[in-house]
Design a protein around this motif. Structure first.
Motif, PDB file in Angstrom:
ATOM      1  N   TRP A 270       0.796  -1.216   0.000  1.00  0.00           N
ATOM      2  CA  TRP A 270       0.000   0.000   0.000  1.00  0.00           C
ATOM      3  C   TRP A 270       0.836   1.277   0.000  1.00  0.00           C
ATOM      4  O   TRP A 270       0.567   2.202  -0.775  1.00  0.00           O
ATOM      5  CB  TRP A 270      -0.972  -0.049   1.181  1.00  0.00           C
ATOM      6  CG  TRP A 270      -1.925   1.117   1.249  1.00  0.00           C
ATOM      7  CD1 TRP A 270      -2.308   1.928   0.219  1.00  0.00           C
ATOM      8  CD2 TRP A 270      -2.606   1.582   2.414  1.00  0.00           C
ATOM      9  NE1 TRP A 270      -3.188   2.873   0.669  1.00  0.00           N
ATOM     10  CE2 TRP A 270      -3.393   2.691   2.019  1.00  0.00           C
ATOM     11  CE3 TRP A 270      -2.645   1.184   3.744  1.00  0.00           C
ATOM     12  CZ2 TRP A 270      -4.193   3.391   2.917  1.00  0.00           C
ATOM     13  CZ3 TRP A 270      -3.446   1.869   4.644  1.00  0.00           C
ATOM     14  CH2 TRP A 270      -4.204   2.959   4.235  1.00  0.00           C
ATOM     15  N   PRO A 271       1.874   1.403   0.851  1.00  0.00           N
ATOM     16  CA  PRO A 271       2.647   2.658   0.852  1.00  0.00           C
ATOM     17  C   PRO A 271       3.258   2.997  -0.497  1.00  0.00           C
ATOM     18  O   PRO A 271       3.424   4.173  -0.828  1.00  0.00           O
ATOM     19  CB  PRO A 271       3.737   2.393   1.898  1.00  0.00           C
ATOM     20  CG  PRO A 271       3.197   1.328   2.760  1.00  0.00           C
ATOM     21  CD  PRO A 271       2.366   0.465   1.863  1.00  0.00           C
ATOM     22  N   ALA A 272       3.606   1.972  -1.273  1.00  0.00           N
ATOM     23  CA  ALA A 272       4.203   2.237  -2.587  1.00  0.00           C
ATOM     24  C   ALA A 272       3.208   2.841  -3.566  1.00  0.00           C
ATOM     25  O   ALA A 272       3.602   3.416  -4.589  1.00  0.00           O
ATOM     26  CB  ALA A 272       4.767   0.942  -3.165  1.00  0.00           C
ATOM     27  N   LEU A 273       1.913   2.734  -3.266  1.00  0.00           N
ATOM     28  CA  LEU A 273       0.886   3.200  -4.185  1.00  0.00           C
ATOM     29  C   LEU A 273       0.305   4.559  -3.802  1.00  0.00           C
ATOM     30  O   LEU A 273      -0.491   5.124  -4.554  1.00  0.00           O
ATOM     31  CB  LEU A 273      -0.257   2.176  -4.246  1.00  0.00           C
ATOM     32  CG  LEU A 273       0.140   0.754  -4.660  1.00  0.00           C
ATOM     33  CD1 LEU A 273      -1.063  -0.168  -4.604  1.00  0.00           C
ATOM     34  CD2 LEU A 273       0.767   0.754  -6.050  1.00  0.00           C
ATOM     35  N   VAL A 274       0.681   5.069  -2.627  1.00  0.00           N
ATOM     36  CA  VAL A 274       0.089   6.328  -2.166  1.00  0.00           C
ATOM     37  C   VAL A 274       1.188   7.328  -1.829  1.00  0.00           C
ATOM     38  O   VAL A 274       2.303   6.955  -1.435  1.00  0.00           O
ATOM     39  CB  VAL A 274      -0.799   6.102  -0.920  1.00  0.00           C
ATOM     40  CG1 VAL A 274      -1.964   5.212  -1.252  1.00  0.00           C
ATOM     41  CG2 VAL A 274       0.008   5.516   0.235  1.00  0.00           C
ATOM     42  N   GLY A 275       0.872   8.600  -2.004  1.00  0.00           N
ATOM     43  CA  GLY A 275       1.790   9.665  -1.617  1.00  0.00           C
ATOM     44  C   GLY A 275       3.110   9.596  -2.346  1.00  0.00           C
ATOM     45  O   GLY A 275       3.177   9.399  -3.567  1.00  0.00           O
ATOM     46  N   SER A 276       4.189   9.714  -1.586  1.00  0.00           N
ATOM     47  CA  SER A 276       5.532   9.741  -2.161  1.00  0.00           C
ATOM     48  C   SER A 276       6.038   8.360  -2.553  1.00  0.00           C
ATOM     49  O   SER A 276       7.066   8.243  -3.211  1.00  0.00           O
ATOM     50  CB  SER A 276       6.506  10.351  -1.158  1.00  0.00           C
ATOM     51  OG  SER A 276       6.647   9.518  -0.014  1.00  0.00           O
ATOM     52  N   GLY A 277       5.346   7.309  -2.114  1.00  0.00           N
ATOM     53  CA  GLY A 277       5.808   5.951  -2.377  1.00  0.00           C
ATOM     54  C   GLY A 277       6.775   5.434  -1.341  1.00  0.00           C
ATOM     55  O   GLY A 277       7.208   4.285  -1.414  1.00  0.00           O
ATOM     56  N   ALA A 278       7.135   6.267  -0.374  1.00  0.00           N
ATOM     57  CA  ALA A 278       8.032   5.832   0.702  1.00  0.00           C
ATOM     58  C   ALA A 278       7.312   4.842   1.609  1.00  0.00           C
ATOM     59  O   ALA A 278       6.086   4.887   1.759  1.00  0.00           O
ATOM     60  CB  ALA A 278       8.510   7.035   1.507  1.00  0.00           C
ATOM     61  N   SER A 279       8.073   3.951   2.222  1.00  0.00           N
ATOM     62  CA  SER A 279       7.480   3.023   3.186  1.00  0.00           C
ATOM     63  C   SER A 279       7.068   3.799   4.431  1.00  0.00           C
ATOM     64  O   SER A 279       7.490   4.938   4.648  1.00  0.00           O
ATOM     65  CB  SER A 279       8.487   1.933   3.556  1.00  0.00           C
ATOM     66  OG  SER A 279       9.533   2.478   4.351  1.00  0.00           O
ATOM     67  N   TRP A 280       6.233   3.153   5.264  1.00  0.00           N
ATOM     68  CA  TRP A 280       5.818   3.834   6.492  1.00  0.00           C
ATOM     69  C   TRP A 280       7.026   4.158   7.357  1.00  0.00           C
ATOM     70  O   TRP A 280       7.083   5.228   7.980  1.00  0.00           O
ATOM     71  CB  TRP A 280       4.838   2.959   7.270  1.00  0.00           C
ATOM     72  CG  TRP A 280       3.578   2.602   6.551  1.00  0.00           C
ATOM     73  CD1 TRP A 280       3.056   1.359   6.376  1.00  0.00           C
ATOM     74  CD2 TRP A 280       2.654   3.499   5.902  1.00  0.00           C
ATOM     75  NE1 TRP A 280       1.877   1.404   5.661  1.00  0.00           N
ATOM     76  CE2 TRP A 280       1.605   2.709   5.361  1.00  0.00           C
ATOM     77  CE3 TRP A 280       2.616   4.878   5.712  1.00  0.00           C
ATOM     78  CZ2 TRP A 280       0.541   3.262   4.661  1.00  0.00           C
ATOM     79  CZ3 TRP A 280       1.544   5.434   5.003  1.00  0.00           C
ATOM     80  CH2 TRP A 280       0.535   4.634   4.498  1.00  0.00           C
TER      81      TRP A 280
END
Length: 386
Positions: A270-280
């Protein structure tokens, strides 16, 4: 080991264990609150954990065991000691006719001294480490002591059917005195401790991308994967108990999905698909991989984090699925991936690690990017007039 020294050992051992359990949340708090880790504040947090456990050990332990009714009949206290300064008469009676050298070693004297000394660290911690003013720091010592005496007098609020220790107003007075003394000397004793508000004032400043920041981001991702799985698994079992259904003795299919598959998606995909793509974890430590396009972001998230999570999930498959060989290989692969990911960070350009090498990511401090963007937006365009 005497009754005077064993709580100190409990404090050291228990405090170190408590600090270890809280280490990840403490590191996360520091990075988000101060903008970076601070070693001296970290040492202070460890000292607070040791002191907190020692305080509980000295004031509330040991607890009665066995037949509590019989214990209370033999050892319980019927009332509290509510006469202020009763300890003065107790010391006078206990040391009557003794020389000064013997009197100062009397248990009656040592008990009063211990009650004062026990709360000196409280005043130091609250005044300097937490940054409270003098009067609130002293008031907090009074409140803490009152809570302790009330807990003793009520038998931990009714859990024990008697007062298993004397609720003593003199303890309240001497504890508060200790808190006052600690608060007074705190600015000198902890002069070397940086103040939280001073550190927080600079949290928006960009910092170098260090090995420690990269490792902390990875640790936070791993902790999020394991922690989310644990919470979902416990919640699932509580729902089964509430519904009156039997809980599985081992992992079942739902267990596995909630404890492994869901965290894999939430933490790594999920983090790769939202915002900057950075991990949590990277977001928590103010890092940005600087990648455009979801395919490259997913590649960065997959190698090695996603693969590690997948191997961990495969290593936990229920035995009833008949994949024990796959689980064993996955367990070894997860360990290898973890070691490679950690070791790769200091040996790659820009501390970008294995994920950066594979995806082409260049890890940057997001606060530096924000300032650069703000500066660019403030510049006049070529066609504008001065």
């Amino acid at each position: 080991m005497s009754t005077w020294t064993w709580p100190a050992y409990v404090g050291v051992v228990g405090g170190v264990l408590l600090f270890g359990l809280l280490l990840v949340p403490i590191l996360l708090f520091q990075v988000r609150r101060y903008g970076a880790l601070n070693g001296r504040r970290l040492v202070g947090a460890a000292a607070v954990a040791v002191y907190g456990v020692a305080l509980v050990a000295y004031t509330l332990l040991p607890l009665p065991t066995g037949d509590l009714a019989a214990w209370c009949a033999a050892h319980g206290y019927g009332s509290a000691q509510l006469r202020p300064l009763q300890f003065v008469d107790d010391i006078r009676d206990a040391t009557a006719g003794e020389p000064l050298s013997a009197a100062i070693r009397s248990p009656a004297v040592l008990q009063v001294v211990l009650n004062v000394v026990l709360f000196v660290p409280w005043g130091v911690i609250v005044r300097r480490f937490l940054g409270w003013r003098l009067l609130p720091a002293v008031a907090s010592a009074f409140a803490a002591s009152l809570l302790i005496e009330t807990t003793q007098y009520t038998g931990i609020f009714g859990l024990i059917p008697c007062s298993y220790r004397v609720g003593d107003v003199d303890d309240l007075l001497t504890n508060t005195l200790g808190g006052l003394l600690g608060a007074l000397v705190a600015p000198v004793v902890l002069r070397w401790m940086p103040q939280a508000h001073d550190l927080a004032a600079h949290r928006g400043e960009p910092r170098p991308v260090t090995v420690w920041r990269r490792w902390l981001g990875m640790l936070l991702d791993a902790a999020a994967f394991v922690g989310l799985g644990f919470v979902l698994d416990v919640a699932y079992r509580l729902v089964l108990v509430a519904a009156g259904r039997p809980t599985p003795t081992g992992e079942d299919g739902v267990d596995w999905v909630l404890g492994n598959a869901v965290p894999l998606v939430v933490v790594f995909v999920w983090p790769a698909l939202v915002g900057s793509g950075a991990s949590w974890g990277q977001r928590a430590v103010w890092l940005d991989p600087g990648l455009g396009g979801r395919p490259r972001r997913l590649l960065r998230a997959t190698v090695p984090g996603g693969l590690w999570g997948l191997c961990g999930a495969l290593a936990s498959v229920p035995a009833s699925w008949g994949l024990s060989d796959v689980a064993e290989v996955a367990r070894v692969a997860a360990a290898v991936l973890a070691v490679v990911a950690v070791v790769a960070v200091p040996f790659t350009r820009g501390r970008r690690g294995l994920s950066g090498v594979v995806s082409g990511a260049v890890v940057r401090d997001v606060r530096g990017e924000t300032r650069w963007s703000a500066a660019q937006s403030d510049r006049p365009s070529p066609s504008s007039t001065p």
